[in-house]
Design an enzyme around this catalytic site. Structure first.
Site, PDB file in Angstrom:
ATOM      1  N   GLU A   1       0.897  -1.177   0.000  1.00 28.22           N
ATOM      2  CA  GLU A   1       0.000   0.000   0.000  1.00 28.22           C
ATOM      3  C   GLU A   1       0.919   1.206   0.000  1.00 28.22           C
ATOM      4  OE1 GLU A   1      -3.013  -0.564  -0.631  1.00 28.22           O
ATOM      5  OE2 GLU A   1      -2.959  -2.698  -0.223  1.00 28.22           O
TER       6      GLU A   1
ATOM      7  N   CYS B   1      -1.424   9.039   3.846  1.00 28.84           N
ATOM      8  CA  CYS B   1      -1.477   8.703   2.427  1.00 28.84           C
ATOM      9  C   CYS B   1      -2.792   9.181   1.826  1.00 28.84           C
ATOM     10  CB  CYS B   1      -1.324   7.205   2.253  1.00 28.84           C
ATOM     11  SG  CYS B   1      -2.416   6.287   3.337  1.00 28.84           S
TER      12      CYS B   1
END
Ligand code: NAD
Length: 536
Positions: A290, A324
């Site tokens: 990720e 993020c």
């Protein structure tokens, strides 16, 4: 023997309020004030190694304060960590699922009670999170990862193929063959816990390399696992130099998987490293990563201006924009932009930046000098850029700590680098668009940045919401309608993105658990056929 528990769908761990004067707030203040330098060992096969080859961890908001010393592994210990994981793997895999699950559930209890204040305080001191950001991460999300992973794993293990009157068919949910290499980022204490324990729960042995910038809080979680009875060697805690440990891990023929979260560039280098070693592996390693993001916020003319302004402030500036999922680029109709600007400025005027130990603080410092220098350079370049107007902030100071003011930039160029690059700091760039060009925004958003992690659409018109949601189908792995793009909750919004944002294996869900098992199909015939002819 896998006796499956029948655990109900877990409840999300509630946040603690830490209101002034409450026992938890007093305890937190005591732990923060009394923090002394922690020596963080390398732990292999249950043995702690203090190599004296140390790296200092400093508080981002007080750079003169050393908060921990990481003892790097010796050269030989990089390999030893892998050998130990492989040695421990068979016994751990043979344990029934409920025993492995119990270790994780116990660790969740320990973090939720006796270690809660320590892990929150370490996340505040080491990563510069306010308590409002630390408790949802280091306590709540971490606990949720542990409990929900157990729930999803048991659910997965109940899946079986069709059996008939003459044969039983079943799936044997084996761990992968070899070890899993877990590499975690600094920005969420919980992610390190998930990257290491999700494969372990499925029976794998793990070499965990935490980020040195979050090693303090990650080590406290590791201690929770030890207290919970995790057998020695199942997860080896190796706060090593990243490039060295990675090279050793990727060149091992026993590499069975990589569980990574961090920047896109590093994941690409890991993928390339696996590719280069491909002919040496016993099995095809599972690669789960990720990675970066460039969260967008798209407003329709019908958007609620107040809600939009609050969403931008929270999603762009909470934890200094170091998520993020942070809102990093926004597309706002020109006719709404003045009202949104006014509200953002009002909010920013009352938004304190400073030491995270002060309960009033909203934003602490960015993580380190490298991040500060990178962001300062971008802000400096923005000041002299004809395509950029500084609406708020734009300054930074590293006198005491690495402080970057919450910054709102306006651009006349929707394809400016600031609309494309992940900055990972408290900076949001806004492109005010002609109101009539709403339908053109979809292709623009979709094609501007290489990332596809999070995005938000604000509109009170259901037709516009639906239109945007459909048109942006590949622009984000997590899309939010009338909600900020940050704050995914385990069990509620499975999280992950595509394109430059990763393999989209949805951390904290059954989809991620599936990556750490290599199913074996077993058919057992009740009576073995004794005729060779068909139809007999
Ligand atoms: P980073 O890439 O600097 O580091 C991540 C991990 O990789 C750390 O453990 C680091 O030590 C290690 N690493 C660094 N260089 C390496 C190398 N050459 N080889 C192997 N490993 C190496 O990232 P960070 O600054 O810790 O975290 C921020 C990044 O993580 C941002 O890009 C953010 O978007 C991303 N992130 C993504 C998610 C998600 O769910 N998509 C969640 C959190 C963070």
């Amino acid at each position: 023997m896998n006796l499956l528990p029948d655990l109900p769908f877990p409840k999300n761990e509630p946040e603690w309020a830490y209101k002034p004067g409450t026992p938890e707030q007093k305890e937190l203040a005591r732990v923060l004030a009394g923090h002394e330098v922690v020596d963080i060992p390398t732990v292999i096969g249950g043995k702690e190694y203090f190599s004296k080859d140390t790296v200092e961890v400093r508080s981002p908001h007080n750079k003169s304060r050393v908060v921990a010393r990481i003892h790097r592994p010796t050269e030989a210990q990089h390999r030893e960590a892998i050998e130990n994981a492989i040695k421990s793997a068979a016994d751990w895999a043979r344990l029934p699922f409920q025993s492995r699950a119990a270790v994780m559930m116990r660790a969740a209890e320990i973090v939720g009670s006796e270690l809660r204040t320590r892990i929150n305080a370490a996340t505040m001191i080491g990563q510069s999170k306010t308590i409002d950001q630390a408790d949802p991460d280091a306590a709540c999300e971490l606990i949720d990862f542990l409990r929900f992973n157990v729930f999803y794993a048991q659910k997965l293990m109940r899946e079986n193929p069709l059996s008939t009157a003459t044969a039983a068919n079943r799936i044997d949910w084996r761990p992968l063959e070899g070890f899993v290499y877990a590499v975690s980022p600094f920005n969420f204490t919980a992610i390190g816990a998930n990257l290491s324990t999700a494969p372990a729960l499925m029976g794998n042995a793990v070499v965990w390399k935490p980020s040195e910038k979050s090693a303090l809080a990650n080590y406290i979680f590791y201690q929770a696992l030890q207290k919970a009875g995790l057998p020695a060697g199942v997860i080896n805690f190796v706060p090593a130099d990243a490039a060295t440990m990675t090279k050793v891990a990727l060149s091992s023929p026993e590499l069975a998987g990589v569980h990574y979260t961090g920047s896109t560039a590093v994941f690409r280098s890991i993928w390339a490293g696996v590719g280069a070693n491909m002919s040496n592996y016993r099995t095809f390693p599972r690669l789960v990563g990720e990675t970066g993001g460039k969260g967008f916020v798209l407003a329709h003319l019908s958007a609620d201006v107040e809600a939009l302004a609050i969403a931008l402030v929270r999603a762009a500036f909470e934890f200094q924009g170091q998520k993020c999922s942070a809102a990093s680029r926004a597309y706002i109709p020109k006719s709404l932009w003045p009202a949104v600007t006014k509200r953002i400025k009002e909010r920013l005027a009352e938004l304190p930046v400073g030491d995270v130990a002060d309960p009033q603080t909203f934003m602490g410092a960015v993580i380190d000098k490298a991040s500060f220098d990178r962001l300062s350079a971008r802000l400096k370049a923005a000041q002299g850029d004809a395509e950029i107007k500084v609406i708020a902030g734009g300054t930074a100071s590293d006198e005491v700590g690495y402080f970057v003011q919450p910054t709102v930039l306006e651009t006349s160029n929707p394809r400016h680098a600031l609309m494309n690059d992940e900055l990972f700091g408290p900076v949001v760039t806004v492109y005010p668009y002609d109101d009539a060009k709403w339908p053109e925004m979809f292709a623009l958003i979709d094609s501007t940045s290489p990332y596809a992690l999070t995005g938000s659409v604000f509109s009170t018109d259901p037709v516009a919401l639906h239109q945007a949601s459909q048109a942006l189908v590949n622009s984000a792995g997590n899309i939010y309608l009338n909600e900020k793009p940050t704050g995914a909750v385990i069990g509620q919004q499975p999280f992950g993105g595509m394109r430059g944002s990763g393999t989209n294996d949805k951390a904290g869900s059954w989809m991620n658990m599936l990556r750490w098992t290599s199913p074996r199909t077993v058919k057992e015939a009740y009576i073995a056929p004794t005729q060779w002819t068909f139809g007999a």
